[in-house]
Write an enzyme that holds these catalytic residues in place. Structure first.
Site, short mmCIF file in Angstrom:
data_model
loop_
_atom_site.label_atom_id
_atom_site.label_comp_id
_atom_site.label_asym_id
_atom_site.label_seq_id
_atom_site.Cartn_x
_atom_site.Cartn_y
_atom_site.Cartn_z
N TYR A 240 25.11 -29.05 -2.58
CA TYR A 240 25.09 -28.18 -3.76
C TYR A 240 26.42 -27.45 -3.91
CZ TYR A 240 23.01 -24.96 -7.18
OH TYR A 240 22.72 -24.25 -8.32
N SER B 178 27.32 -22.10 -10.51
CA SER B 178 26.54 -21.22 -9.65
C SER B 178 27.50 -20.31 -8.92
CB SER B 178 25.75 -22.06 -8.63
OG SER B 178 25.25 -21.27 -7.57
#
Length: 243
Positions: free
Chosen positions: A140, A127
């Protein structure tokens, strides 16, 4: 013809979103595709693609998944939005286990076959948060930063065996994972839900739109077709990391 034609691929988190788009692209390119997800809908999706579905919790053992895999796409992930002092400790551990621990276990599971074959592709769906941080996403961001580092180690070890390892680092993608964040993002930032897209999702992106899952899948296939590209992270982030 793609380099994946005739090869076997395993995609995690494949019931929807990026994982499903990757499975579709690999199948269309001529790969035999295994789709893994904890969501039972993965079975129907696999049937549609002529592949094999596996209902599995990737925070546990992965020995029941196929080991004779030539292309592994580590995609499974979840999100939780909260400040660190309110972030549930067990939730933090579970998220890191899914997005980093499972990537390690699956890579370890398939590498012997790839080494024996002298060819393999490891593609980890990271990401932009594997390259940059955002508030309220401690688990995350930590997991994705770890995945970036793990991929580089796999690239160094795999190179003598014809195995590449790379990350794809997208910005916000039009997926259920992103859509589920809207209420939490509005709450922690103190804004209206209809402001989340412009003020949070796209605020740091030069290209003011969400990325489509198929665009991420295109990047995955490109990495599979390029045997000299390894140990890198392909940012598909609309210019986010250019700042």
């Amino acid at each position: 013809m793609s380099s994946v034609t005739g090869h076997t691929a395993l995609v995690t988190g494949a019931a929807s979103g990026i994982g499903l788009a990757c499975a579709r692209a690999l199948a269309a390119a001529g790969a035999k595709v295994h789709l893994a997800d904890r969501d039972p809908r993965v079975l129907a999706v696999a049937d549609e693609l002529g592949g094999t579905g596996h209902v599995v919790d990737l925070t546990g053992p992965v020995g029941d998944l196929p080991a004779e895999v030539d292309v592994l796409v580590n995609n499974a992930g979840v999100q939780h939005v909260a400040p660190i002092h309110e972030f549930p400790a067990e939730r933090f551990s579970a998220m890191v286990e899914l997005m980093l621990g499972a990537a390690f276990r699956l890579t370890r599971h398939v590498l012997p076959h790839m080494y024996d074959a002298g060819w393999g592709r490891l593609v980890h769906i990271s990401s932009v948060h594997g390259l940059r941080a955002s508030a309220f996403k401690s688990a995350y961001v930590a997991a994705k930063h770890g995945l970036e580092g793990f991929s580089k180690v796999a690239a160094l070890e795999g190179a003598p065996h014809g195995v590449t390892s790379n990350c794809v680092a997208p910005g916000y993608v039009r997926t259920p994972l992103v859509e589920k964040q809207i209420a939490d993002q509005a709450r922690v930032h103190g804004i209206a839900e209809d402001e989340v897209s412009s003020r949070i999702f796209l605020q740091r992106s030069a290209v003011k739109r969400l990325i489509e899952p198929a665009e991420v899948a295109d990047a995955v296939l490109w990495l599979c077709d390029n045997g000299f590209v390894t140990g890198t992270s392909l940012a598909v982030d609309g210019g986010w990391t250019a700042q």
